[in-house]
Design an enzyme around this catalytic site. Structure first.
Site, PDB file in Angstrom:
ATOM      1  N   SER A   1       6.035  -9.689  -3.673  1.00  0.00           N
ATOM      2  CA  SER A   1       4.629 -10.090  -3.471  1.00  0.00           C
ATOM      3  C   SER A   1       4.313 -11.032  -4.433  1.00  0.00           C
ATOM      4  CB  SER A   1       3.495  -9.119  -3.330  1.00  0.00           C
ATOM      5  OG  SER A   1       3.784  -8.344  -4.452  1.00  0.00           O
TER       6      SER A   1
ATOM      7  N   HIS B   1       4.998  -9.669   3.045  1.00  0.00           N
ATOM      8  CA  HIS B   1       4.725 -11.201   2.883  1.00  0.00           C
ATOM      9  C   HIS B   1       6.041 -11.881   3.630  1.00  0.00           C
ATOM     10  CE1 HIS B   1       1.991 -10.606  -0.069  1.00  0.00           C
ATOM     11  NE2 HIS B   1       2.298  -9.653  -0.476  1.00  0.00           N
TER      12      HIS B   1
ATOM     13  N   LYS C   1      -1.929 -10.419   6.484  1.00  0.00           N
ATOM     14  CA  LYS C   1      -1.529 -11.606   5.560  1.00  0.00           C
ATOM     15  C   LYS C   1      -1.057 -12.755   6.603  1.00  0.00           C
ATOM     16  CE  LYS C   1      -0.107  -8.585   2.018  1.00  0.00           C
ATOM     17  NZ  LYS C   1      -1.223  -8.155   1.623  1.00  0.00           N
TER      18      LYS C   1
HETATM   19  N1  PLP Z   1       2.675  -4.293   0.414  1.00  0.00           N
HETATM   20  C1  PLP Z   1       2.868  -5.222  -0.266  1.00  0.00           C
HETATM   21  C2  PLP Z   1       4.157  -6.069  -0.507  1.00  0.00           C
HETATM   22  C3  PLP Z   1       1.563  -5.928  -0.630  1.00  0.00           C
HETATM   23  O1  PLP Z   1       1.725  -7.104  -1.236  1.00  0.00           O
HETATM   24  C4  PLP Z   1       0.461  -5.178  -0.111  1.00  0.00           C
HETATM   25  C5  PLP Z   1      -0.849  -6.213  -0.372  1.00  0.00           C
HETATM   26  O2  PLP Z   1      -2.080  -5.922  -0.091  1.00  0.00           O
HETATM   27  C6  PLP Z   1       0.487  -4.231   0.647  1.00  0.00           C
HETATM   28  C7  PLP Z   1       1.714  -3.621   0.813  1.00  0.00           C
HETATM   29  C8  PLP Z   1      -0.841  -3.678   0.987  1.00  0.00           C
HETATM   30  O3  PLP Z   1      -1.154  -4.084   2.216  1.00  0.00           O
HETATM   31  P1  PLP Z   1      -2.609  -4.055   2.937  1.00  0.00           P
HETATM   32  O4  PLP Z   1      -3.392  -5.228   2.210  1.00  0.00           O
HETATM   33  O5  PLP Z   1      -2.605  -4.350   4.183  1.00  0.00           O
HETATM   34  O6  PLP Z   1      -3.472  -2.797   2.473  1.00  0.00           O
END
Ligand code: PLP
Length: 387
Positions: A179, A207, A238
């Site tokens: 990320s 991502h 996203k």
């Molecule tokens: N996993 C990764 C790699 C992320 O960048 C994020 C960012 O928000 C999440 C999980 C969490 O997802 P959510 O925003 O749906 O809680």
């Protein structure tokens, strides 16, 4: 009771240039945004395909509200399992090429819940050093012993797997596209090691979903590894432009999560409008590959321009371009100077990234125009000369 520690803690954050504040965004999510009252070009969004504000998502959400109302009223296992939740899960399973899928209320909840369901005390997790906070917290919550391997280092992972007691249940967890760095995990190598040492694999495609692989199904699909990865988690908020998350895998995995996963069981189901948006988004992602083509063209052009200006961008293979500044204070100065000149590239500091690697996390969207990218490059050039 004295709450003086709150002021002390806030002052400590300010002194270390780690204090954060919320920026107000007006209008819809797009390639430009109104931030703190001014229009700026948006290089800080995970809305990679530019569909968060697409009329077909909005129409689907409105129709769902008209037909099903606003809230789900209860958790999935009580009375909140509405028709649209099941419809979305069937569509996600088909999209990902798995037997089943299960929707979660967010990626954060999915990661903490899945990890603490699959492993526990006496088990072992092998986790990439740059995995997201939700994965780190899932490891902690699970009570399994966690070995953190250097970022993408297959040799160290192999050594850790070799040294693990053969009686322990083992799980390797990695993001497919990281990320904050935008690079890709060496997934084929990880899968080989997992099979050699009888470990389960969980990937986070937060991502990657929507932008990699056939029809945008993710990196696992791109590499044709679907049969060999037990847990494919991804998000709907996203590139898919909405909200929520999913896990795709076997029907047995889905069943176990429904029965044992606390972050699935003990929470109100997502509203029907959110399900409807995701259904419309999957159609758009599959039917409009030109969005991915436009995104990759924008990535190529901004990357080329920034490299030409002498910026180091790391090993990104995605729309996430990390422009490493180093110290937190300098990073925020550069980010603020860009913003003052109409370019929104959020500075990212510890604990989100390791100390000394504060960076601008520049993200591209399919809907950025060539003129916006050109203008941004001029601003980067001017700010580089000033700071
Ligand atoms: N996993 C990764 C790699 C992320 O960048 C994020 C960012 O928000 C999440 C999980 C969490 O997802 P959510 O925003 O749906 O809680």
């Amino acid at each position: 009771m004295s709450a003086g520690f709150i002021d002390t803690e806030l002052q400590r954050l300010k002194d270390a240039a780690l204090y954060r504040r919320l920026r107000r965004v007006d209008g819809a999510q797009d390639a430009t945004l109104i931030v703190d009252g001014r229009e700026v070009i948006n290089f800080s969004s995970n809305n990679y395909l530019g569909i968060a504000n697409h009329p077909s998502l909005a129409a689907a959400a409105k129709a769902a509200i008209d037909r099903y109302g606003c809230g789900a009223g209860a958790s999935r296992l009580i009375s909140g399992n509405m028709a649209l939740h099941e419809e979305l899960e069937a569509k996600l399973a088909e999209f990902k090429g798995t037997e089943g899928a299960l929707v979660f209320n967010s990626g954060f909840q999915a990661n903490t819940g899945i990890l603490s369901t699959l492993v526990g005390e006496g088990d072992m997790i092998f986790s990439d050093a740059l995995n997201h906070a939700s994965i780190i917290d899932g490891c902690r919550l699970s009570r399994a012993k966690t070995e953190v391997y250097r970022h993408c280092d297959l040799e160290q992972l192999k050594l850790q797997l070799k040294q693990a007691p053969s009686s322990a249940r083992k799980l390797i967890v990695t993001e497919t596209i990281f990320s904050m760095d935008g690079d890709e995990a060496p997934l084929a190598g990880i899968v080989d090691l997992a099979e050699r040492f009888a470990a389960m694999i969980m990937v986070d495609e937060a991502h990657a979903t929507g932008i990699f692989g056939v029809n945008g199904a993710g990196v696992v699909a791109k590499l044709g590894l679907g049969e060999r990865v037990l847990v494919q988690m991804g998000t709907l908020g996203k590139a898919l432009g909405g909200f929520g998350a999913y896990v795709a895998g076997s029907s047995a995995l889905r069943d176990l999560l429904i029965n044992r996963c606390r972050s699935f069981i003990f929470t109100t189901a997502l509203p029907p409008a959110v399900m409807a948006m995701a259904l419309a988004a999957i159609d758009l992602v599959r039917n409009e590959p030109q969005r991915r083509a436009a995104l990759w063209e924008n990535c190529r052009s901004l990357k080329l321009g920034l490299s030409g200006l002498g910026f180091e961008l790391g090993a990104s293979e995605s729309p996430i371009l990390p422009l490493i500044i180093g110290e937190a204070e300098k990073c925020m100065q550069v980010s603020d100077a860009l913003l003052a000149n109409g370019v929104f590239a959020q500075g990212i500091r510890p604990p989100t990234v390791p100390p000394g690697t504060s960076r601008l996390r520049i993200t591209l969207m399919a809907t950025h125009s060539a003129a916006q990218i050109e203008r941004a490059l001029k601003v980067f050039e001017a700010v580089k000369a000033q700071t």
